[in-house]
Design a protein around this motif. Structure first.
Motif, PDB file in Angstrom:
ATOM      1  N   LYS A 323       0.832  -1.202   0.000  1.00  0.00           N
ATOM      2  CA  LYS A 323       0.000   0.000   0.000  1.00  0.00           C
ATOM      3  C   LYS A 323       0.870   1.257   0.000  1.00  0.00           C
ATOM      4  O   LYS A 323       0.599   2.223  -0.718  1.00  0.00           O
ATOM      5  CB  LYS A 323      -0.923   0.008   1.214  1.00  0.00           C
ATOM      6  CG  LYS A 323      -1.845   1.223   1.267  1.00  0.00           C
ATOM      7  CD  LYS A 323      -2.745   1.194   2.494  1.00  0.00           C
ATOM      8  CE  LYS A 323      -3.658   2.424   2.522  1.00  0.00           C
ATOM      9  NZ  LYS A 323      -4.520   2.448   3.721  1.00  0.00           N
ATOM     10  N   GLN A 324       1.933   1.229   0.823  1.00  0.00           N
ATOM     11  CA  GLN A 324       2.814   2.387   0.879  1.00  0.00           C
ATOM     12  C   GLN A 324       3.558   2.583  -0.439  1.00  0.00           C
ATOM     13  O   GLN A 324       3.786   3.717  -0.877  1.00  0.00           O
ATOM     14  CB  GLN A 324       3.823   2.226   2.024  1.00  0.00           C
ATOM     15  CG  GLN A 324       4.674   3.469   2.270  1.00  0.00           C
ATOM     16  CD  GLN A 324       3.835   4.683   2.636  1.00  0.00           C
ATOM     17  OE1 GLN A 324       3.008   4.626   3.547  1.00  0.00           O
ATOM     18  NE2 GLN A 324       4.017   5.781   1.915  1.00  0.00           N
ATOM     19  N   LEU A 325       3.933   1.481  -1.092  1.00  0.00           N
ATOM     20  CA  LEU A 325       4.606   1.579  -2.386  1.00  0.00           C
ATOM     21  C   LEU A 325       3.693   2.245  -3.414  1.00  0.00           C
ATOM     22  O   LEU A 325       4.122   3.126  -4.165  1.00  0.00           O
ATOM     23  CB  LEU A 325       5.033   0.196  -2.869  1.00  0.00           C
ATOM     24  CG  LEU A 325       5.691   0.137  -4.260  1.00  0.00           C
ATOM     25  CD1 LEU A 325       6.956   0.983  -4.298  1.00  0.00           C
ATOM     26  CD2 LEU A 325       6.000  -1.301  -4.657  1.00  0.00           C
ATOM     27  N   LEU A 326       2.429   1.824  -3.444  1.00  0.00           N
ATOM     28  CA  LEU A 326       1.480   2.442  -4.369  1.00  0.00           C
ATOM     29  C   LEU A 326       1.303   3.928  -4.061  1.00  0.00           C
ATOM     30  O   LEU A 326       1.176   4.750  -4.976  1.00  0.00           O
ATOM     31  CB  LEU A 326       0.124   1.724  -4.285  1.00  0.00           C
ATOM     32  CG  LEU A 326       0.037   0.338  -4.922  1.00  0.00           C
ATOM     33  CD1 LEU A 326      -1.299  -0.313  -4.593  1.00  0.00           C
ATOM     34  CD2 LEU A 326       0.215   0.418  -6.430  1.00  0.00           C
ATOM     35  N   THR A 327       1.298   4.260  -2.785  1.00  0.00           N
ATOM     36  CA  THR A 327       1.187   5.671  -2.395  1.00  0.00           C
ATOM     37  C   THR A 327       2.388   6.469  -2.873  1.00  0.00           C
ATOM     38  O   THR A 327       2.253   7.576  -3.404  1.00  0.00           O
ATOM     39  CB  THR A 327       1.050   5.787  -0.862  1.00  0.00           C
ATOM     40  OG1 THR A 327      -0.093   5.039  -0.426  1.00  0.00           O
ATOM     41  CG2 THR A 327       0.879   7.239  -0.436  1.00  0.00           C
ATOM     42  N   ASP A 328       3.588   5.900  -2.688  1.00  0.00           N
ATOM     43  CA  ASP A 328       4.804   6.575  -3.134  1.00  0.00           C
ATOM     44  C   ASP A 328       4.814   6.777  -4.643  1.00  0.00           C
ATOM     45  O   ASP A 328       5.209   7.839  -5.142  1.00  0.00           O
ATOM     46  CB  ASP A 328       6.034   5.773  -2.720  1.00  0.00           C
ATOM     47  CG  ASP A 328       6.269   5.800  -1.218  1.00  0.00           C
ATOM     48  OD1 ASP A 328       5.659   6.652  -0.548  1.00  0.00           O
ATOM     49  OD2 ASP A 328       7.041   4.972  -0.719  1.00  0.00           O
ATOM     50  N   LEU A 329       4.378   5.745  -5.368  1.00  0.00           N
ATOM     51  CA  LEU A 329       4.382   5.825  -6.828  1.00  0.00           C
ATOM     52  C   LEU A 329       3.327   6.804  -7.350  1.00  0.00           C
ATOM     53  O   LEU A 329       3.373   7.211  -8.502  1.00  0.00           O
ATOM     54  CB  LEU A 329       4.163   4.441  -7.435  1.00  0.00           C
ATOM     55  CG  LEU A 329       5.264   3.415  -7.163  1.00  0.00           C
ATOM     56  CD1 LEU A 329       4.896   2.067  -7.750  1.00  0.00           C
ATOM     57  CD2 LEU A 329       6.592   3.890  -7.716  1.00  0.00           C
ATOM     58  N   SER A 330       2.365   7.146  -6.477  1.00  0.00           N
ATOM     59  CA  SER A 330       1.334   8.109  -6.855  1.00  0.00           C
ATOM     60  C   SER A 330       1.673   9.515  -6.363  1.00  0.00           C
ATOM     61  O   SER A 330       0.810  10.393  -6.332  1.00  0.00           O
ATOM     62  CB  SER A 330      -0.025   7.681  -6.286  1.00  0.00           C
ATOM     63  OG  SER A 330      -0.383   6.398  -6.729  1.00  0.00           O
ATOM     64  N   GLY A 331       2.913   9.704  -5.925  1.00  0.00           N
ATOM     65  CA  GLY A 331       3.334  11.021  -5.449  1.00  0.00           C
ATOM     66  C   GLY A 331       2.758  11.391  -4.110  1.00  0.00           C
ATOM     67  O   GLY A 331       2.533  12.568  -3.821  1.00  0.00           O
ATOM     68  N   GLY A 332       2.477  10.384  -3.264  1.00  0.00           N
ATOM     69  CA  GLY A 332       1.932  10.629  -1.934  1.00  0.00           C
ATOM     70  C   GLY A 332       0.418  10.639  -1.878  1.00  0.00           C
ATOM     71  O   GLY A 332      -0.172  10.792  -0.808  1.00  0.00           O
ATOM     72  N   ILE A 333      -0.233  10.462  -3.019  1.00  0.00           N
ATOM     73  CA  ILE A 333      -1.698  10.440  -3.070  1.00  0.00           C
ATOM     74  C   ILE A 333      -2.196   9.036  -2.726  1.00  0.00           C
ATOM     75  O   ILE A 333      -1.613   8.039  -3.150  1.00  0.00           O
ATOM     76  CB  ILE A 333      -2.198  10.842  -4.470  1.00  0.00           C
ATOM     77  CG1 ILE A 333      -1.708  12.253  -4.819  1.00  0.00           C
ATOM     78  CG2 ILE A 333      -3.714  10.771  -4.549  1.00  0.00           C
ATOM     79  CD1 ILE A 333      -2.001  12.665  -6.242  1.00  0.00           C
ATOM     80  N   GLU A 334      -3.284   8.953  -1.959  1.00  0.00           N
ATOM     81  CA  GLU A 334      -3.881   7.670  -1.592  1.00  0.00           C
ATOM     82  C   GLU A 334      -4.229   6.894  -2.851  1.00  0.00           C
ATOM     83  O   GLU A 334      -4.895   7.395  -3.752  1.00  0.00           O
ATOM     84  CB  GLU A 334      -5.143   7.899  -0.755  1.00  0.00           C
ATOM     85  CG  GLU A 334      -5.776   6.634  -0.214  1.00  0.00           C
ATOM     86  CD  GLU A 334      -5.013   6.037   0.957  1.00  0.00           C
ATOM     87  OE1 GLU A 334      -5.345   4.899   1.337  1.00  0.00           O
ATOM     88  OE2 GLU A 334      -4.104   6.703   1.495  1.00  0.00           O
ATOM     89  N   PRO A 335      -3.789   5.631  -2.959  1.00  0.00           N
ATOM     90  CA  PRO A 335      -4.078   4.833  -4.161  1.00  0.00           C
ATOM     91  C   PRO A 335      -5.575   4.648  -4.365  1.00  0.00           C
ATOM     92  O   PRO A 335      -6.365   4.675  -3.416  1.00  0.00           O
ATOM     93  CB  PRO A 335      -3.391   3.491  -3.866  1.00  0.00           C
ATOM     94  CG  PRO A 335      -2.422   3.768  -2.775  1.00  0.00           C
ATOM     95  CD  PRO A 335      -2.996   4.883  -1.977  1.00  0.00           C
ATOM     96  N   ALA A 336      -5.957   4.443  -5.614  1.00  0.00           N
ATOM     97  CA  ALA A 336      -7.369   4.210  -5.937  1.00  0.00           C
ATOM     98  C   ALA A 336      -7.840   2.915  -5.304  1.00  0.00           C
ATOM     99  O   ALA A 336      -7.085   1.943  -5.199  1.00  0.00           O
ATOM    100  CB  ALA A 336      -7.546   4.157  -7.458  1.00  0.00           C
TER     101      ALA A 336
END
Length: 463
Positions: A323-336
């Motif tokens: 979950k944190q990796l997806l957040t990081d890859l989204s520029g800190g935005i909560e993943p969909a």
């Protein structure tokens, strides 16, 4: 590369065996309402299809080929294999194979589901079910599978015992009067077995998931007597570690808080302490798989200082959650929510460890222009599960191997197309690496994306 057809072929034969007589209506309700949300409709359908082959409550089915299942379920062999291992993982199926003949013979032993009491008190399955279906539906299911308790203390037993009803006969006299023919009649013939109801199987969490040596090393025999770590207690600790992502050091205080006055570890107290710890750390929420990090026994960079960029990336993928990796890859935005659901389904059904899932996310993002394709990621996850990938290092090596194989195929395809003088470019799905561009240009683009991901990862502090 291992393919699903190496595990299973349409001509492979199979027999279905029941590990005890299944209760039609009651067991179907448990399977449909409690297990289906966890394993999905296809896996449930496969279980019911195999069950239907046990005619008239017999223990064995007739022999069939896997092609017959493919026809009945309208699924291909890969899907059948994928759904089969879900049933195995959750404790509803044991699979055996005999490879002595030219074609393999499988035995699919159907296991009965857990009783409602066992399921709702499991401490792992009930938590995942609550998370998947929500509070209201969960409470309705609890009500459906329970009833009011009658206070029996106001009643006294008036039933007659066996010796009050039947005349007692001397056992020696009975034995001496039995003829040899009668003795044979009392015994079951060789090669036969009686119908019975075996115990249901709880989903197993492998022993390697938790380091008990590390748990014990931080405490003396006085703090935790070795006799208190019974097999049942160890199994509970493994499940709680898996469920709440608790490492052995964090588990020490939790275990000590669960001691009773007899110096035994109370499993219910242990569960409550683990739940309280998780909610204190993460807020008043229940755990999801995507928040877990790579278990310590499967970390390659645990006590090492990274010497290369690859080792830095490996260490960070071991330390953060998907979950944190997806957040990081989204520029800190909560993943969909849809992306989180895809990853959680992969982790639950394919049983991939969090660090391996991180590599999977990283790998797929590179190949699909920073998008998560459900079909594509499930295909790769299924392959990695069959390869028994456990560590980040193994996953990274396999990802690179697959990339090289695909690029080799793409180059050969491009050369074949050019030799035929085909000027018109064919449409290729976005999930493929080869977009009919020059190989050098494509390699450059991949390197740029890798650099971008590494920069994002390295800028995040999750130590």
């Amino acid at each position: 590369m291992e393919q699903h057809w190496k595990e299973l072929l349409p001509v492979d034969r199979y027999l279905v065996k029941s590990a005890g007589v299944l209760n039609n209506e009651f067991d179907r309700n448990i399977l449909t309402l409690l297990y289906q949300p966890l394993i999905g409709a296809k896996a449930l359908s496969l279980y019911l299809t195999l069950w239907s082959e046990l005619q008239q409550n017999r223990l064995w089915s007739e022999e069939n080929t896997h092609h017959s299942i493919m026809v009945l379920q309208q699924l291909n062999l890969k899907e059948i294999y994928h759904e089969r291992i879900k049933l195995e993982g959750i404790g509803l199926l044991n699979t055996f194979v005999n490879e002595d003949d030219e074609t393999r013979l499988f035995i699919y032993e159907l296991k009965p589901p857990l009783s409602p009491q066992e399921f709702f008190n499991d401490g792992m399955l009930n938590i995942y079910l609550y998370h998947l279906i929500g509070k209201n539906k969960f409470l309705k299911l609890k009500k459906f599978f329970s009833d009011e308790v009658l206070d029996m203390e106001k009643f006294k037993v008036v039933s007659k015992s066996f010796d009050h009803v039947f005349k007692s006969v001397n056992p020696k006299e009975m034995v001496s009067n039995i003829s040899e023919e009668a003795r044979e009649d009392l015994e079951l013939s060789n090669g036969k077995e009686y119908f019975s109801r075996t115990s249901a199987e709880f989903p197993e969490v492998s022993e390697s998931i938790f380091d008990f040596d590390l748990l014990i090393s931080g405490m003396s025999e006085v703090m935790i007597p070795s006799k208190s770590l019974t097999p049942k207690v160890k199994e509970a600790i493994r499940k709680l570690s898996f469920l709440y992502d608790i490492n052995p050091i964090e588990m020490q205080n939790i275990v000590m808080s669960a001691f009773d006055h007899m110096e035994n570890i109370d499993i219910e107290m242990l569960r409550k302490a683990a739940r309280d710890w998780y909610q204190f750390e993460h807020g008043n929420v229940l755990p999801t798989l995507i928040e877990r990090t790579q278990p310590i026994p499967y970390r390659s960079m645990m006590d090492q200082q990274p010497k290369t960029k690859d080792e830095e990336l490996m260490q960070q993928l071991e330390q953060i959650s998907p979950k944190q990796l997806l957040t990081d890859l989204s520029g800190g935005i909560e993943p969909a929510a849809v992306d989180l659901k895809i990853i959680e389904d992969i982790m639950f059904h394919q049983k991939l460890l969090p660090g391996v899932v991180n590599v999977l996310i990283y790998y797929v993002m590179l190949k699909t222009d920073m998008k998560l394709s459900k079909a594509y990621i499930e295909k790769i996850a299924s392959h990695w599960t069959r390869k028994n990938v456990k560590t980040v290092k193994e996953a990274m090596l396999l990802a690179r191997e697959e990339t090289r194989e695909y690029q080799k195929w793409a180059t050969q395809k491009k050369q074949t197309t050019k030799s035929k003088g085909n000027a018109q470019k064919k449409s290729v799905p976005a999930t493929q690496v080869d977009k009919q561009e020059d190989l050098t240009e494509e390699k450059s683009q991949l390197q740029e994306r890798v650099a971008k991901l590494k920069e994002l990862l390295q800028s995040s502090d999750h130590q």
